[in-house]
Write a protein that holds these residues in place. Structure first.
Motif, PDB file in Angstrom:
ATOM      1  N   ALA A 289       0.840  -1.202   0.000  1.00  0.00           N
ATOM      2  CA  ALA A 289       0.000   0.000   0.000  1.00  0.00           C
ATOM      3  C   ALA A 289       0.870   1.245   0.000  1.00  0.00           C
ATOM      4  N   PHE A 290       1.982   1.174   0.702  1.00  0.00           N
ATOM      5  CA  PHE A 290       2.890   2.315   0.770  1.00  0.00           C
ATOM      6  C   PHE A 290       3.459   2.623  -0.620  1.00  0.00           C
ATOM      7  N   ASN A 291       3.896   1.566  -1.326  1.00  0.00           N
ATOM      8  CA  ASN A 291       4.436   1.787  -2.676  1.00  0.00           C
ATOM      9  C   ASN A 291       3.379   2.355  -3.611  1.00  0.00           C
ATOM     10  N   ALA A 292       2.160   1.829  -3.493  1.00  0.00           N
ATOM     11  CA  ALA A 292       1.057   2.345  -4.325  1.00  0.00           C
ATOM     12  C   ALA A 292       0.812   3.821  -4.002  1.00  0.00           C
ATOM     13  N   ALA A 293       0.846   4.150  -2.710  1.00  0.00           N
ATOM     14  CA  ALA A 293       0.609   5.543  -2.293  1.00  0.00           C
ATOM     15  C   ALA A 293       1.716   6.459  -2.804  1.00  0.00           C
ATOM     16  N   LEU A 294       2.937   5.954  -2.741  1.00  0.00           N
ATOM     17  CA  LEU A 294       4.079   6.762  -3.187  1.00  0.00           C
ATOM     18  C   LEU A 294       3.972   7.086  -4.682  1.00  0.00           C
ATOM     19  N   ASN A 295       3.663   6.081  -5.482  1.00  0.00           N
ATOM     20  CA  ASN A 295       3.504   6.304  -6.926  1.00  0.00           C
ATOM     21  C   ASN A 295       2.337   7.228  -7.205  1.00  0.00           C
ATOM     22  N   TRP A 296       1.283   7.031  -6.456  1.00  0.00           N
ATOM     23  CA  TRP A 296       0.085   7.856  -6.656  1.00  0.00           C
ATOM     24  C   TRP A 296       0.387   9.312  -6.294  1.00  0.00           C
ATOM     25  N   PHE A 297       1.080   9.502  -5.185  1.00  0.00           N
ATOM     26  CA  PHE A 297       1.449  10.852  -4.748  1.00  0.00           C
ATOM     27  C   PHE A 297       2.286  11.531  -5.841  1.00  0.00           C
ATOM     28  N   ALA A 298       3.257  10.784  -6.384  1.00  0.00           N
ATOM     29  CA  ALA A 298       4.129  11.343  -7.423  1.00  0.00           C
ATOM     30  C   ALA A 298       3.336  11.695  -8.682  1.00  0.00           C
ATOM     31  N   GLY A 299       2.246  10.976  -8.916  1.00  0.00           N
ATOM     32  CA  GLY A 299       1.421  11.231 -10.111  1.00  0.00           C
ATOM     33  C   GLY A 299       0.354  12.304  -9.904  1.00  0.00           C
ATOM     34  N   GLY A 300       0.304  12.887  -8.712  1.00  0.00           N
ATOM     35  CA  GLY A 300      -0.625  13.995  -8.480  1.00  0.00           C
ATOM     36  C   GLY A 300      -1.909  13.623  -7.756  1.00  0.00           C
ATOM     37  N   MET A 301      -2.139  12.356  -7.521  1.00  0.00           N
ATOM     38  CA  MET A 301      -3.299  11.858  -6.743  1.00  0.00           C
ATOM     39  C   MET A 301      -4.644  12.393  -7.251  1.00  0.00           C
ATOM     40  N   ARG A 302      -4.802  12.393  -8.562  1.00  0.00           N
ATOM     41  CA  ARG A 302      -6.060  12.938  -9.106  1.00  0.00           C
ATOM     42  C   ARG A 302      -7.108  11.874  -9.444  1.00  0.00           C
ATOM     43  N   SER A 303      -6.652  10.617  -9.684  1.00  0.00           N
ATOM     44  CA  SER A 303      -7.628   9.618 -10.155  1.00  0.00           C
ATOM     45  C   SER A 303      -7.412   8.243  -9.523  1.00  0.00           C
ATOM     46  N   ILE A 304      -8.494   7.480  -9.515  1.00  0.00           N
ATOM     47  CA  ILE A 304      -8.477   6.124  -8.941  1.00  0.00           C
ATOM     48  C   ILE A 304      -9.111   5.181  -9.952  1.00  0.00           C
ATOM     49  N   PHE A 305      -8.497   4.026 -10.144  1.00  0.00           N
ATOM     50  CA  PHE A 305      -9.065   3.013 -11.032  1.00  0.00           C
ATOM     51  C   PHE A 305      -9.433   1.778 -10.212  1.00  0.00           C
ATOM     52  N   ILE A 306     -10.671   1.319 -10.381  1.00  0.00           N
ATOM     53  CA  ILE A 306     -11.151   0.169  -9.614  1.00  0.00           C
ATOM     54  C   ILE A 306     -10.943  -1.108 -10.421  1.00  0.00           C
ATOM     55  N   GLN A 307     -10.228  -2.062  -9.831  1.00  0.00           N
ATOM     56  CA  GLN A 307      -9.901  -3.310 -10.539  1.00  0.00           C
ATOM     57  C   GLN A 307     -10.819  -4.449 -10.094  1.00  0.00           C
ATOM     58  N   ASP A 308     -10.891  -5.646 -10.820  1.00  0.00           N
ATOM     59  CA  ASP A 308     -10.136  -5.962 -12.015  1.00  0.00           C
ATOM     60  C   ASP A 308     -10.975  -5.721 -13.284  1.00  0.00           C
ATOM     61  N   ALA A 309     -11.378  -6.841 -13.952  1.00  0.00           N
ATOM     62  CA  ALA A 309     -11.914  -6.715 -15.309  1.00  0.00           C
ATOM     63  C   ALA A 309     -13.358  -6.232 -15.394  1.00  0.00           C
ATOM     64  N   ASN A 310     -14.115  -6.363 -14.326  1.00  0.00           N
ATOM     65  CA  ASN A 310     -15.552  -6.067 -14.450  1.00  0.00           C
ATOM     66  C   ASN A 310     -16.133  -5.743 -13.068  1.00  0.00           C
ATOM     67  N   SER A 311     -15.685  -4.643 -12.498  1.00  0.00           N
ATOM     68  CA  SER A 311     -16.043  -4.330 -11.098  1.00  0.00           C
ATOM     69  C   SER A 311     -17.532  -4.099 -10.904  1.00  0.00           C
ATOM     70  N   LEU A 312     -18.229  -3.736 -11.963  1.00  0.00           N
ATOM     71  CA  LEU A 312     -19.656  -3.428 -11.797  1.00  0.00           C
ATOM     72  C   LEU A 312     -20.505  -4.679 -11.590  1.00  0.00           C
ATOM     73  N   ILE A 313     -19.865  -5.831 -11.593  1.00  0.00           N
ATOM     74  CA  ILE A 313     -20.617  -7.067 -11.372  1.00  0.00           C
ATOM     75  C   ILE A 313     -21.009  -7.225  -9.903  1.00  0.00           C
ATOM     76  N   ILE A 314     -20.388  -6.506  -9.020  1.00  0.00           N
ATOM     77  CA  ILE A 314     -20.726  -6.667  -7.593  1.00  0.00           C
ATOM     78  C   ILE A 314     -22.047  -5.959  -7.287  1.00  0.00           C
ATOM     79  N   LYS A 315     -22.585  -6.247  -6.115  1.00  0.00           N
ATOM     80  CA  LYS A 315     -23.851  -5.648  -5.713  1.00  0.00           C
ATOM     81  C   LYS A 315     -23.710  -4.112  -5.734  1.00  0.00           C
ATOM     82  N   PRO A 316     -24.635  -3.400  -6.389  1.00  0.00           N
ATOM     83  CA  PRO A 316     -24.477  -1.936  -6.490  1.00  0.00           C
ATOM     84  C   PRO A 316     -24.267  -1.252  -5.140  1.00  0.00           C
TER      85      PRO A 316
END
Ligand code: SF4
Length: 388
Positions: A103-130
């Protein structure tokens, strides 16, 4: 619709899935499900052999909290201009027992990239209960209120099964862009490659996403119809896009790695792969046929033949077509040289052939590999497999 599991399995720390769209390179990746619930497309190697599963909502929230703790720590370490010294941060992180290193490495990369966006994984996240997805989105917004964009992949088939009100609730909770692997608008091509959707479903899903107020990014795959369906693939795909008018049309050229069903089809002669020249003609026909829409065409994948066949419709249509026509009108030897140079990263577009240094590199390699207009596609296929 799948209900997210209760947390009966133990939490084993922050998780990330294998892929994200190229446009989400700076996004924080939050894994809500693992792998692909469909997993049958004959051209897709990503999740083969991996079982689909849902992650308990509580675990996803723990991931989010772990990133949040790391972000807070990184922020405290950063100077007034927001600059961070990695060595300092790493030593601070080593002394902080509570931090999850992934999580720390992910946060570090995200911080360096400006922390503007989030992508929800994996291939089809909308399959879960709304309601589960809305709960996760609310937690993300609570922890990272400054985020401008939250996005996810989703299958058209799944989207058509979600009520409009639920999609709107997801949008209101912050999910403001959906990436769909449309691949083709042709029913023949969709059936042949076992995409599990029809042209009609693609159109319905695209319109539902737009109705919910979300931005829509449609991925299409030049070459997926093979030689047999190349023309119908271009025309039907353009028809679907014309009916949806998505915000983004993203080109991702077909490549066929060994081990895929489509590879077996190719080996047995059931599928005849297009040459680069055929794919250029197909892309020309596709773009010529896009009509009455205002989408942005993006060519942000290394497998694409032209990095600069992109722009806003309708104003950039003529320029995009001119690039492809210029390539098609070149002498076969020069076409081959461009194909090779593009695949090896010497050229990003035709204009790069004007650079004597780049051209010399391509010519030298072409000589070494014995490239001719007759064998260029075969040699390039081998090279492309390395980028998949
Ligand atoms: S739905 Fe997407 S991720 Fe799943 S197999 Fe098809 S292309 Fe791959």
């Amino acid at each position: 619709m799948s209900t997210q599991k209760k947390a009966s399995e133990p939490y084993c720390g922050f998780e990330q899935g294998p892929i994200r769209p190229p446009s989400e390179a700076s996004s924080l990746l939050i894994r809500v499900t693992r792998n692909c619930p469909w997993n049958r497309c004959t051209f897709c190697p990503v999740y083969k052999g991996a079982q689909f599963s849902l992650r308990p909502v509580e675990h996803v929230k723990q991931d989010i909290d772990a990133v949040h703790r790391s972000v807070e720590m990184i922020r405290e370490t950063a100077d007034e201009s927001g600059r961070i010294r990695r060595a300092e941060i790493r030593s601070a992180a080593q002394n902080t027992e509570k931090l999850d290193s992934q999580a720390f490495n992910a946060a570090l990369n995200w911080f360096a990239g400006g922390m503007r966006s989030i992508f929800i994984q994996d291939a089809n996240s909308l399959i879960i209960k709304p309601s589960d997805l809305v709960e996760i989105l609310a937690h993300l917004k609570n922890r990272f209120p400054w985020v401008e964009r939250i996005t996810s992949y989703a299958r058209s088939h799944t989207i058509t099964r979600i009520k409009d009100d639920y999609l709107k609730a997801m949008m209101d909770a912050g999910l403001n862009r959906i990436h769909i692997g449309l691949e083709s608008g042709s029913d023949q091509v969709l059936k042949m490659t076992r995409k599990g959707v029809t042209k009609e479903i693609h159109i319905k899903a695209g319109l539902k996403v737009k109705k919910a107020g979300m931005e829509l990014s449609e991925y299409i795959m030049p070459g997926l119809g093979g030689r047999k369906y190349s023309e119908v693939h271009a025309l039907e795909t353009a028809d679907v896009l014309n009916q949806i008018d998505p915000e983004f049309i993203r080109l991702r050229t077909l490549a066929i790695p060994p081990g895929m069903e489509l590879y077996e089809d190719m080996e047995s002669g059931r599928f005849e792969k297009c040459t680069d020249l055929m794919m250029a003609k197909e892309t020309l026909l596709l773009i010529e046929s896009l009509d009455g829409i205002t989408s942005v065409v993006k060519s942000d994948h290394i497998l694409n033949l032209f990095e600069n066949v992109e722009g806003k419709l309708p104003e950039d249509k003529k320029r995009m077509l001119e690039i492809i026509r210029t390539f098609l009108e070149m002498k076969p030897e020069r076409q081959s040289l461009y194909q090779l140079g593009r695949r090896l990263g010497f050229f990003a577009n035709l204009g790069d052939m004007e650079s004597p240094r780049r051209l010399a590199k391509a010519e030298k390699t072409s000589k070494q590999l014995g490239i001719t207009p007759e064998n260029v596609d075969e040699v390039i296929d081998e090279l492309m497999r390395r980028f998949i």
